[in-house]
Design a protein around this motif. Structure first.
Motif, PDB file in Angstrom:
ATOM      1  N   GLU A 197       0.655  -1.189  -0.041  1.00 23.45           N
ATOM      2  CA  GLU A 197       0.021  -0.161  -0.035  1.00 23.45           C
ATOM      3  C   GLU A 197       0.988   1.249  -0.022  1.00 23.45           C
ATOM      4  O   GLU A 197       0.478   2.200  -0.658  1.00 23.45           O
ATOM      5  CB  GLU A 197      -0.901   0.036   1.105  1.00 23.45           C
ATOM      6  N   ARG A 198       2.081   1.303   0.745  1.00 17.42           N
ATOM      7  CA  ARG A 198       2.883   2.459   0.738  1.00 17.42           C
ATOM      8  C   ARG A 198       3.479   2.523  -0.447  1.00 17.42           C
ATOM      9  O   ARG A 198       3.465   3.935  -1.019  1.00 17.42           O
ATOM     10  CB  ARG A 198       3.968   2.202   1.811  1.00 17.42           C
ATOM     11  N   ALA A 199       3.758   1.769  -1.046  1.00 22.63           N
ATOM     12  CA  ALA A 199       4.367   1.714  -2.511  1.00 22.63           C
ATOM     13  C   ALA A 199       3.427   2.475  -3.296  1.00 22.63           C
ATOM     14  O   ALA A 199       3.735   3.444  -4.276  1.00 22.63           O
ATOM     15  CB  ALA A 199       4.989   0.482  -3.182  1.00 22.63           C
ATOM     16  N   TYR A 200       2.139   1.677  -3.628  1.00 14.34           N
ATOM     17  CA  TYR A 200       1.399   2.317  -4.282  1.00 14.34           C
ATOM     18  C   TYR A 200       0.900   3.816  -4.258  1.00 14.34           C
ATOM     19  O   TYR A 200       0.685   4.649  -5.164  1.00 14.34           O
ATOM     20  CB  TYR A 200      -0.092   1.572  -4.454  1.00 14.34           C
ATOM     21  N   ARG A 201       0.830   4.285  -2.888  1.00 14.50           N
ATOM     22  CA  ARG A 201       0.627   5.709  -2.653  1.00 14.50           C
ATOM     23  C   ARG A 201       1.737   6.584  -2.895  1.00 14.50           C
ATOM     24  O   ARG A 201       1.467   7.677  -3.366  1.00 14.50           O
ATOM     25  CB  ARG A 201       0.353   5.672  -1.055  1.00 14.50           C
ATOM     26  N   LYS A 202       2.998   5.937  -2.660  1.00 18.28           N
ATOM     27  CA  LYS A 202       3.989   6.780  -3.156  1.00 18.28           C
ATOM     28  C   LYS A 202       3.958   7.142  -4.920  1.00 18.28           C
ATOM     29  O   LYS A 202       4.258   8.059  -5.260  1.00 18.28           O
ATOM     30  CB  LYS A 202       5.492   6.175  -2.884  1.00 18.28           C
TER      31      LYS A 202
ATOM     32  N   PRO B 147      -0.542  11.551  -9.791  1.00 19.92           N
ATOM     33  CA  PRO B 147      -1.879  11.580  -9.199  1.00 19.92           C
ATOM     34  C   PRO B 147      -2.627  10.836 -10.241  1.00 19.92           C
ATOM     35  O   PRO B 147      -3.786  10.249  -9.818  1.00 19.92           O
ATOM     36  CB  PRO B 147      -2.088  13.062  -8.650  1.00 19.92           C
ATOM     37  N   GLY B 148      -2.906  11.128 -11.407  1.00 20.19           N
ATOM     38  CA  GLY B 148      -3.539  10.849 -12.482  1.00 20.19           C
ATOM     39  C   GLY B 148      -3.348   9.501 -13.260  1.00 20.19           C
ATOM     40  O   GLY B 148      -3.961   9.122 -14.054  1.00 20.19           O
ATOM     41  N   LEU B 149      -2.197   8.958 -12.655  1.00 21.89           N
ATOM     42  CA  LEU B 149      -1.984   7.610 -13.353  1.00 21.89           C
ATOM     43  C   LEU B 149      -2.774   6.438 -13.053  1.00 21.89           C
ATOM     44  O   LEU B 149      -3.300   6.428 -11.591  1.00 21.89           O
ATOM     45  CB  LEU B 149      -0.249   7.340 -13.024  1.00 21.89           C
TER      46      LEU B 149
ATOM     47  N   LEU C 197     -11.864   2.248  -0.004  1.00 24.45           N
ATOM     48  CA  LEU C 197     -10.908   3.474  -0.003  1.00 24.45           C
ATOM     49  C   LEU C 197     -11.688   4.503   0.902  1.00 24.45           C
ATOM     50  O   LEU C 197     -13.155   4.328   1.133  1.00 24.45           O
ATOM     51  CB  LEU C 197     -10.989   4.095  -1.298  1.00 24.45           C
ATOM     52  N   ASP C 198     -11.178   5.339   1.592  1.00 22.50           N
ATOM     53  CA  ASP C 198     -11.622   6.134   2.430  1.00 22.50           C
ATOM     54  C   ASP C 198     -12.098   7.470   1.826  1.00 22.50           C
ATOM     55  O   ASP C 198     -11.943   7.516   0.424  1.00 22.50           O
ATOM     56  CB  ASP C 198     -10.765   6.696   3.729  1.00 22.50           C
ATOM     57  N   SER C 199     -12.848   8.368   2.299  1.00 20.41           N
ATOM     58  CA  SER C 199     -13.493   9.468   1.600  1.00 20.41           C
ATOM     59  C   SER C 199     -12.523  10.064   0.529  1.00 20.41           C
ATOM     60  O   SER C 199     -12.511  10.715  -0.210  1.00 20.41           O
ATOM     61  CB  SER C 199     -14.150  10.411   2.546  1.00 20.41           C
ATOM     62  N   ALA C 200     -11.255  10.494   1.214  1.00 17.68           N
ATOM     63  CA  ALA C 200     -10.192  11.258   0.689  1.00 17.68           C
ATOM     64  C   ALA C 200      -9.772  10.579  -0.757  1.00 17.68           C
ATOM     65  O   ALA C 200      -9.678  11.001  -1.701  1.00 17.68           O
ATOM     66  CB  ALA C 200      -9.211  11.665   1.718  1.00 17.68           C
ATOM     67  N   ASP C 201      -9.511   9.282  -0.460  1.00 18.29           N
ATOM     68  CA  ASP C 201      -9.256   8.467  -1.649  1.00 18.29           C
ATOM     69  C   ASP C 201     -10.275   8.446  -2.740  1.00 18.29           C
ATOM     70  O   ASP C 201      -9.965   8.449  -3.898  1.00 18.29           O
ATOM     71  CB  ASP C 201      -8.778   6.881  -1.188  1.00 18.29           C
ATOM     72  N   ARG C 202     -11.479   8.287  -2.146  1.00 18.44           N
ATOM     73  CA  ARG C 202     -12.344   8.256  -3.111  1.00 18.44           C
ATOM     74  C   ARG C 202     -12.608   9.593  -3.834  1.00 18.44           C
ATOM     75  O   ARG C 202     -13.037   9.521  -5.286  1.00 18.44           O
ATOM     76  CB  ARG C 202     -13.815   7.947  -2.464  1.00 18.44           C
ATOM     77  N   THR C 203     -12.488  10.696  -3.222  1.00 20.23           N
ATOM     78  CA  THR C 203     -12.327  11.843  -3.982  1.00 20.23           C
ATOM     79  C   THR C 203     -11.289  12.154  -4.933  1.00 20.23           C
ATOM     80  O   THR C 203     -11.697  12.712  -6.023  1.00 20.23           O
ATOM     81  CB  THR C 203     -12.259  13.104  -2.807  1.00 20.23           C
ATOM     82  N   ALA C 204     -10.144  11.582  -4.685  1.00 20.81           N
ATOM     83  CA  ALA C 204      -9.023  11.783  -5.236  1.00 20.81           C
ATOM     84  C   ALA C 204      -9.117  10.924  -6.547  1.00 20.81           C
ATOM     85  O   ALA C 204      -8.804  11.010  -7.830  1.00 20.81           O
ATOM     86  CB  ALA C 204      -7.728  11.607  -4.632  1.00 20.81           C
TER      87      ALA C 204
ATOM     88  N   LEU D 127      -8.665   3.473 -14.549  1.00 25.33           N
ATOM     89  CA  LEU D 127      -9.477   4.228 -13.529  1.00 25.33           C
ATOM     90  C   LEU D 127     -11.012   3.634 -13.497  1.00 25.33           C
ATOM     91  O   LEU D 127     -11.511   3.719 -12.363  1.00 25.33           O
ATOM     92  CB  LEU D 127      -9.325   5.829 -13.754  1.00 25.33           C
ATOM     93  N   ALA D 128     -11.404   3.495 -14.551  1.00 24.85           N
ATOM     94  CA  ALA D 128     -12.893   3.116 -14.649  1.00 24.85           C
ATOM     95  C   ALA D 128     -12.803   1.827 -13.943  1.00 24.85           C
ATOM     96  O   ALA D 128     -14.107   1.608 -13.156  1.00 24.85           O
ATOM     97  CB  ALA D 128     -13.455   2.765 -16.061  1.00 24.85           C
ATOM     98  N   PHE D 129     -12.114   0.653 -13.867  1.00 30.66           N
ATOM     99  CA  PHE D 129     -12.174  -0.507 -13.422  1.00 30.66           C
ATOM    100  C   PHE D 129     -12.186  -0.084 -11.963  1.00 30.66           C
ATOM    101  O   PHE D 129     -12.586  -0.614 -10.877  1.00 30.66           O
ATOM    102  CB  PHE D 129     -11.102  -1.251 -13.821  1.00 30.66           C
ATOM    103  N   ALA D 130     -11.159   0.836 -11.434  1.00 31.58           N
ATOM    104  CA  ALA D 130     -10.877   1.178 -10.146  1.00 31.58           C
ATOM    105  C   ALA D 130     -12.245   1.972  -9.684  1.00 31.58           C
ATOM    106  O   ALA D 130     -12.808   1.532  -8.349  1.00 31.58           O
ATOM    107  CB  ALA D 130      -9.662   2.028  -9.858  1.00 31.58           C
ATOM    108  N   GLU D 131     -12.775   2.860 -10.058  1.00 29.78           N
ATOM    109  CA  GLU D 131     -14.062   3.411  -9.777  1.00 29.78           C
ATOM    110  C   GLU D 131     -15.214   2.576  -9.611  1.00 29.78           C
ATOM    111  O   GLU D 131     -15.972   2.543  -8.603  1.00 29.78           O
ATOM    112  CB  GLU D 131     -14.517   4.481 -10.877  1.00 29.78           C
ATOM    113  N   GLY D 132     -15.253   1.603 -10.748  1.00 29.00           N
ATOM    114  CA  GLY D 132     -16.245   0.524 -10.646  1.00 29.00           C
ATOM    115  C   GLY D 132     -16.160  -0.259  -9.282  1.00 29.00           C
ATOM    116  O   GLY D 132     -17.159  -0.655  -8.615  1.00 29.00           O
ATOM    117  N   THR D 133     -15.045  -0.818  -9.180  1.00 25.92           N
ATOM    118  CA  THR D 133     -14.737  -1.538  -7.795  1.00 25.92           C
ATOM    119  C   THR D 133     -15.166  -0.951  -6.549  1.00 25.92           C
ATOM    120  O   THR D 133     -15.684  -1.462  -5.556  1.00 25.92           O
ATOM    121  CB  THR D 133     -13.285  -1.878  -7.824  1.00 25.92           C
TER     122      THR D 133
END
Length: 615
Positions: A237-242, A248-250, A265-272, A289-295
């Motif tokens: 998780e730390r590596a992905y967040r780095k 940020p848009g990758l 994901l928490d609210s801040a992550d969902r917003t980002a 991002l579409a797969f992530a948003e859908g998940t």
């Protein structure tokens, strides 16, 4: 005008070739004389690469390695301008490898040690699927010039394409300087080390990469993926967040983070994440991002939005792929129509007779990782993961015979001889053991799509056991639709195509059960979840293994799992994956209609084999 391959007009190239051959003949007995003749030839034709190669070989024999290397380098530079080699190279780039091979035949007949011609020939052979021949061509180029970097990289790539990671790793080691800072080569080394199960060294290489390129998103995601494989969720998780801080848009790190956390994901992550999705213009990023948003929407219970997002994500992915489900179905129908039990009975003693391999086959997302982890808990079984060796061997055999492994599969299997099958079976075992090690007697290969190649597998490994893990159709198809796979499962991005693929799979396994029943065991995922011990005992009995309680201890730390279901597979067996399709029920009318043939097969004694969904 003279070129590297042709003399000046009026000059007798035949005489030059004769002089060259005479000088070559004196290499062993009098290398200094050969060197003198080479220099004399170069006075009349200084751009001739063959004369430079002759000089290099003579200098090597005279104990002058530095001068020999200079002569080799000059020979390579000049060979790049030989018309036949240039023409062949352009043909390879234009997607005409057969034409390239034909173009080079005459040149290589005259100059069999030309490393540039051998490199181009190897590239062409690799593109026709003749990877073993490509390896030989690259090795021949390197025999003349071991420091030929392009040929070394091509050789490593060919070994990797053959799924021979140990050989690829050995070749790559010769390219890596002790203090190299080449990020691309180091990433390749880390991936190969992980392939052969040397995760300690893979992690060390990843940490060196982080020192060299601490803000490179690809490096960070790669490190995170390794930590995830090792079960180090927090580190992953730390590596992905780095990676997201760096870019940020990758899309890729968002998808990795989202699946790691199960969509929670928490609210801040969902917003980002939503901001990244709304702003994404690059199709590749938008896909992730579409797969992530859908998940995330799915986990939050907003199933209508989740289905819409997943549909968009799958549409984007499907547009990138060429897949013909009808052609694939015809291939499997050809096998069923032309190969009966007598075909295999006539060849029952062919192939390598080892019983070490256990193939776990079925649809992706059907429970193959769960079955593998159950078996990996046994003292006699090593988990091999998903090894695309069978497909590689089949394609190589087809290329050598000049056949298409998809269209000509029946003809291909019919042309294999007993010695072919023994050789192919032994080759499979070598590559698999390089991946799995030899400490335990048995190993698993859980590449799900191997079900399509069971006829080939049974010919080359007749004593291998096949575990068909079957999950109910709706759960399985929906689970496929909700996941972004790595390349290799093109049927998973359209619900109707997934259904058709599932139907083809079921029919193929019914046929396999008739023509090779003694080596196949059907395991129902739902039954395994409901009665883990009973089903495990039955499976181990089929495999000729004694029951061991460790098979049911899936929560044990330290297991390496490199699949999308890694986190789920590390948890104790549970019912959480049952009936998952129901959350999307209002939008599955087309899928249910496409799967209707499974319903129609009920009443013919197939209810146990053709599960649809729970009512």
């Amino acid at each position: 005008m003279a070129t590297p391959d042709r003399p000046e007009p009026g000059e007798r190239s035949g005489a030059f070739d004769m002089a060259l051959a005479e000088a070559e003949g004196s290499l062993t007995t009098d290398p200094s004389r050969a060197a003198a003749k080479a220099r004399a030839l170069l006075l009349s034709w200084p751009q001739n690469p063959a004369a430079h190669r002759l000089l290099a070989k003579a200098l090597e024999r005279m104990g002058q390695p530095s001068e020999a290397r200079n002569a080799k380098a000059m020979a390579v530079t000049l060979s790049r301008h030989v018309p036949a080699i240039g023409e062949a190279h352009r043909a390879v780039l234009a997607g005409q490898p057969a034409a390239a091979i034909e173009t080079l035949q005459s040149h290589l007949a005259r100059h069999p040690d030309d490393p540039v011609a051998l490199l181009v020939q190897g590239e062409a052979l690799a593109r026709t699927g003749r990877l073993s021949a490509a390896v030989s061509s690259f090795e021949a180029a390197l025999a003349f010039m071991p420091e030929y970097r392009e040929a070394r990289i091509a050789l490593v790539r060919a070994h990797y394409q053959r799924f021979d990671p140990r050989a690829a790793l050995d070749g790559l080691a010769l390219l890596l300087e002790p203090e190299t800072r080449d990020v691309a080569l180091l990433r390749w080394q880390a991936a190969l080390l992980a392939e052969v199960g040397d995760h300690e060294r893979a992690e060390a290489v990843h940490r060196r990469l982080l020192e060299i390129a601490p803000n490179d998103p690809a490096v960070l995601v790669g490190f995170g993926d390794l930590q995830r494989t090792l079960g180090q969720t927090s580190e992953a998780e730390r590596a992905y967040r780095k990676a997201l801080v760096a870019a940020p848009g990758l899309g890729a790190p968002w998808w990795s983070l989202t699946t790691l956390l199960g969509g929670q994901l928490d609210s801040a992550d969902r917003t980002a994440l939503k901001a990244a999705f709304d702003e994404a213009r690059n199709p590749a990023d938008r896909l992730y991002l579409a797969f992530a948003e859908g998940t995330v929407a799915d986990k939050a219970g907003d199933h209508e939005r989740a289905f819409a997002l997943l549909s968009e994500a799958n549409r984007l992915r499907r547009a990138q792929l060429s897949y013909d489900g009808n052609a694939f179905a015809r291939r499997m129908e050809d096998l069923e129509a032309n190969l009966d039990r007598s075909f295999f009975a006539d060849r029952e003693d062919w192939g390598d007779l080892s019983d070490a391999p256990i193939f776990i086959v079925g649809m992706p997302r059907s429970g193959s990782t769960l079955v593998e982890q159950i078996l990996a808990g046994h003292s006699q079984v090593t988990a091999g993961g998903e090894m695309p060796i069978v497909t590689s061997l089949l394609r190589e055999a087809a290329a050598s015979a000049g056949l298409d492994p998809e269209r000509d599969i029946v003809e291909l299997l019919g042309t294999l001889t007993a010695s072919d099958c023994t050789r192919l079976g032994a080759d499979y075992l070598k590559r698999a053991r390089d991946r799995c090690g030899r400490a335990r007697a048995r190993f698993t290969d859980k590449l799900p799509h191997n079900w399509a190649e069971l006829a080939f597998i049974h010919l080359i490994l007749p004593n291998a056991r096949i575990v068909d893990i079957r999950r109910n159709a709706l759960d399985c198809c929906v689970s496929n639709f909700a996941l972004l796979f790595q390349p290799g499962h093109p049927a998973s991005y359209d619900l109707i195509e997934i259904a058709d693929y599932y139907l083809t799979y079921v029919r193929a396994m019914e046929w396999c059960g008739k023509v090779m029943p003694e080596v196949i065991q059907l395991v129902r995922y739902e039954a395994l979840v409901e009665d883990a011990e009973g089903e495990t005992r039955a499976l181990l009995e089929f495999l000729g293994l004694e029951f061991e309680s460790g098979c049911l201890e899936l929560g044990t730390e330290g297991r390496v799992i490199a699949t999308a279901s890694a986190e789920q597979a590390r948890r104790p067996i549970n019912r959480s994956s049952l009936d998952g399709w129901k959350r999307f029920d209002p939008w599955l009318g087309g899928l249910k209609e496409a799967l209707a043939p499974l319903h129609r097969d009920r009443g013919h004694g197939n209810e146990r084999h053709l599960p649809i969904g729970r009512n």
